[in-house]
Design an enzyme around this catalytic site. Structure first.
Site, PDB file in Angstrom:
ATOM      1  N   ALA A   1     -11.011 -25.242 -52.194  1.00 46.40           N
ATOM      2  CA  ALA A   1      -9.954 -25.469 -51.202  1.00 46.40           C
ATOM      3  C   ALA A   1     -10.142 -26.802 -50.489  1.00 46.40           C
ATOM      4  O   ALA A   1      -9.169 -27.411 -50.041  1.00 46.40           O
ATOM      5  CB  ALA A   1      -9.944 -24.332 -50.195  1.00 46.40           C
TER       6      ALA A   1
ATOM      7  N   ASN B   1     -10.904 -19.083 -40.010  1.00 47.85           N
ATOM      8  CA  ASN B   1     -12.143 -18.590 -40.626  1.00 47.85           C
ATOM      9  C   ASN B   1     -13.137 -18.033 -39.624  1.00 47.85           C
ATOM     10  O   ASN B   1     -13.936 -17.164 -39.946  1.00 47.85           O
ATOM     11  CB  ASN B   1     -12.810 -19.694 -41.458  1.00 47.85           C
ATOM     12  CG  ASN B   1     -12.871 -21.026 -40.761  1.00 47.85           C
ATOM     13  OD1 ASN B   1     -11.896 -21.495 -40.177  1.00 47.85           O
ATOM     14  ND2 ASN B   1     -14.025 -21.659 -40.810  1.00 47.85           N
TER      15      ASN B   1
ATOM     16  N   GLN C   1      -8.369 -18.115 -45.848  1.00 43.33           N
ATOM     17  CA  GLN C   1      -8.838 -16.856 -45.249  1.00 43.33           C
ATOM     18  C   GLN C   1      -7.756 -15.776 -45.275  1.00 43.33           C
ATOM     19  O   GLN C   1      -7.972 -14.678 -44.743  1.00 43.33           O
ATOM     20  CB  GLN C   1      -9.314 -17.098 -43.807  1.00 43.33           C
ATOM     21  CG  GLN C   1     -10.515 -18.027 -43.704  1.00 43.33           C
ATOM     22  CD  GLN C   1     -11.805 -17.436 -44.265  1.00 43.33           C
ATOM     23  OE1 GLN C   1     -11.940 -16.223 -44.441  1.00 43.33           O
ATOM     24  NE2 GLN C   1     -12.779 -18.288 -44.538  1.00 43.33           N
TER      25      GLN C   1
ATOM     26  N   ALA D   1     -11.172 -19.194 -54.758  1.00 39.02           N
ATOM     27  CA  ALA D   1     -11.563 -17.925 -55.394  1.00 39.02           C
ATOM     28  C   ALA D   1     -12.774 -17.257 -54.746  1.00 39.02           C
ATOM     29  O   ALA D   1     -12.844 -16.029 -54.663  1.00 39.02           O
ATOM     30  CB  ALA D   1     -11.864 -18.173 -56.876  1.00 39.02           C
TER      31      ALA D   1
ATOM     32  N   CYS E   1     -20.353 -24.204 -42.849  1.00 42.42           N
ATOM     33  CA  CYS E   1     -20.223 -25.642 -43.085  1.00 42.42           C
ATOM     34  C   CYS E   1     -20.684 -26.423 -41.861  1.00 42.42           C
ATOM     35  O   CYS E   1     -21.063 -27.561 -41.944  1.00 42.42           O
ATOM     36  CB  CYS E   1     -18.775 -26.014 -43.368  1.00 42.42           C
ATOM     37  SG  CYS E   1     -17.810 -24.726 -44.105  1.00 42.42           S
TER      38      CYS E   1
HETATM   39  N1  7TS Z   1     -10.485 -23.663 -45.411  1.00 44.69           N
HETATM   40  C1  7TS Z   1     -10.945 -22.592 -44.716  1.00 44.69           C
HETATM   41  C2  7TS Z   1     -10.053 -21.943 -43.702  1.00 44.69           C
HETATM   42  C3  7TS Z   1     -12.218 -22.099 -44.962  1.00 44.69           C
HETATM   43  O1  7TS Z   1     -12.640 -21.025 -44.287  1.00 44.69           O
HETATM   44  C4  7TS Z   1     -13.048 -22.745 -45.912  1.00 44.69           C
HETATM   45  C5  7TS Z   1     -14.466 -22.321 -46.117  1.00 44.69           C
HETATM   46  C6  7TS Z   1     -12.516 -23.827 -46.620  1.00 44.69           C
HETATM   47  C7  7TS Z   1     -11.245 -24.272 -46.333  1.00 44.69           C
HETATM   48  C8  7TS Z   1     -13.295 -24.537 -47.696  1.00 44.69           C
HETATM   49  O2  7TS Z   1     -13.221 -23.794 -48.879  1.00 44.69           O
HETATM   50  P1  7TS Z   1     -13.978 -24.262 -50.208  1.00 44.69           P
HETATM   51  O3  7TS Z   1     -13.248 -23.608 -51.327  1.00 44.69           O
HETATM   52  O4  7TS Z   1     -13.872 -25.735 -50.274  1.00 44.69           O
HETATM   53  O5  7TS Z   1     -15.363 -23.798 -50.100  1.00 44.69           O
HETATM   54  N2  7TS Z   1     -15.014 -21.740 -44.964  1.00 44.69           N
HETATM   55  C9  7TS Z   1     -16.303 -21.509 -44.685  1.00 44.69           C
HETATM   56  C10 7TS Z   1     -16.717 -20.797 -43.552  1.00 44.69           C
HETATM   57  O6  7TS Z   1     -15.982 -20.296 -42.692  1.00 44.69           O
HETATM   58  N3  7TS Z   1     -18.060 -20.729 -43.570  1.00 44.69           N
HETATM   59  O7  7TS Z   1     -18.500 -21.366 -44.652  1.00 44.69           O
HETATM   60  C11 7TS Z   1     -17.427 -21.855 -45.362  1.00 44.69           C
END
Ligand code: 7TS
Length: 404
Positions: free
Chosen positions: A71, A153, A181, A202, A327
């Site tokens: 994402a 999140n 989320q 995913a 993060c």
């Molecule tokens: N957007 C939201 C709202 C998220 O919660 C996260 C990951 C991402 C984007 C990024 O997703 P990814 O597919 O690039 O990993 N959130 C979190 C979290 O809340 N704690 O660790 C990762």
């Protein structure tokens, strides 16, 4: 017992998902863009996965769903490409977003600000939600894009995406939502709400890491982030992550089938945990009302208990939780979402996020209630900012707060 309550950071890949992915690592390994049989052998499975993802969010045949690596990539893609298409090569100069987006939106916005783009970061109300009328009041004729997450999140709070979508449609402004989320957790139907772009991932719904997607309404134009070969119709180059795509398809199907039942089961466990913690531990509150929250999430604040200390104690009991998003949790800063909802600085250091999944059991909830409570008692007893239990004349105890 080991209890994993950090499912908003990532989830376990469902063993059923792993099983359907396995053949696509070694048995069927050809590049799907090759014309020989090794390549084309993966096509039926890829087509199935595409259909599963379309069904999972109720996309129409006119829409595009492009698989990405995560994402973070989908979010970067939308923001940077709208900048190129509508700002550098158009007459717009403004993007509206919120103060509580994931860093993959906020850091990209900071980057765009450095390039001269005007960004409005909307505040949230005391429920941690951005209100639709606030979005409306900041859109100007220079606004290229509104980007507001579907669910947060850290708090799990669900934003008024339907209303915001209508406002953007009416004003002729592109609307992106970070659906990470929401997809796989609550019903998401891109035909009943107006969104131009939606990011998802995913590994947040028991699929594999390293695969996400971008939904694009009516397959509208968007400059690619990754240029290269003709993969995904040239919209996103790079050899397809075949096993990952097969995995995201299987995962979204599993997450969305009988979804109401799954939601009810997770919510019952979440509510039991939340009720128990609020009842047993004084001076504690949870951000946001339950009705408007994803069914698996609790952001709980315990006065006098530093989030990091609490995580350490929980970790000793083999309970995995988070102080906010993983993060951002390597630095010991106050929880930004809690600051945004107006919590004082002390409280903003005390947020613990507990996020369940459909694999969380009742026995695990019982275990967490006991050990969470014990950890709070221990940490409050050594806290310099929280009331020590003071003996009174009658031999009873009472709590008082120490002010510094
Ligand atoms: N957007 C939201 C709202 C998220 O919660 C996260 C990951 C991402 C984007 C990024 O997703 P990814 O597919 O690039 O990993 N959130 C979190 C979290 O809340 N704690 O660790 C990762």
């Amino acid at each position: 017992m080991k209890v994993y309550l950090d499912n908003n950071a990532t989830t376990m890949c469902d063993p059923k998902v792993v099983e359907v992915m396995l053949p696509y690592f070694s048995d069927v390994f050809g590049n799907p863009n090759s014309i020989h049989k090794f390549g084309t052998a993966s096509h039926p499975a890829l087509q199935k996965a595409v259909n599963q993802v379309y069904a999972g969010i109720n996309a129409s045949d006119d829409d595009d769903i492009i698989f990405t690596s995560c994402a973070t990539e989908s979010n970067n893609w939308v923001l940077k490409s709208v900048w190129v298409d509508k700002i550098l090569n158009g007459d717009k100069n403004h993007i509206v977003t919120t103060e509580v987006e994931h860093p993959s939106i906020l850091s990209t916005c900071k980057f765009l600000e450095d390039q001269g783009v005007k960004i409005t970061y909307l505040p949230v109300n005391d429920q941690g939600v951005v209100e639709a009328h606030t979005v409306k009041s900041f859109i100007t004729d220079k606004t290229a894009l509104v980007s507001v997450m579907w669910a947060n999140n850290e708090t799990g709070m669900i934003f008024p995406i339907e209303e915001i979508g209508e406002i953007c449609k009416e004003k002729g402004v592109l609307f992106h939502t970070d659906g990470v989320q929401a997809v796989g957790k609550i019903p998401v139907d891109v035909q009943s709400v107006h969104v131009d772009f939606m990011s998802f991932s995913a590994h947040k719904f028991h699929g594999p890491k390293g695969v996400g997607g971008l939904y694009i309404k009516n397959s509208q134009a968007l400059t690619p982030l990754l240029h290269g070969g003709e993969h995904m119709g040239g919209r996103r180059s790079g050899t397809l992550n075949v096993a990952g795509i097969v995995g995201i398809g299987a995962a979204i199907e599993l997450a969305t089938e009988n979804m109401e039942e799954k939601i009810a089961a997770i919510k019952a466990k979440r509510d039991r945990l939340e009720d128990a913690l609020l009842e047993v531990i004084p001076d504690t509150f949870v951000v946001g009302n339950r009705e408007n929250r994803t069914p698996n999430t609790i952001l709980i604040s315990i006065r006098g208990v530093e989030g990091e200390g609490m995580l350490w104690d929980l970790n000793k009991f083999e309970i995995g939780a988070s102080t906010g998003s993983a993060c951002a949790s390597e630095d010991l800063e106050a929880n930004t979402v809690m600051l945004a909802i107006g919590a004082d600085h002390e409280l903003a250091h005390t947020g613990i996020r507990l996020s369940l999944s459909r694999f969380t059991t009742d026995a695990e909830i019982d275990y967490v209630i006991v050990h969470f409570t014990q950890a709070v008692e221990r940490l409050r007893a050594i806290s310099s900012s929280y009331a020590k239990v003071q003996p009174t004349l009658g031999g009873e105890t009472q709590e008082c707060e120490l002010h510094h």
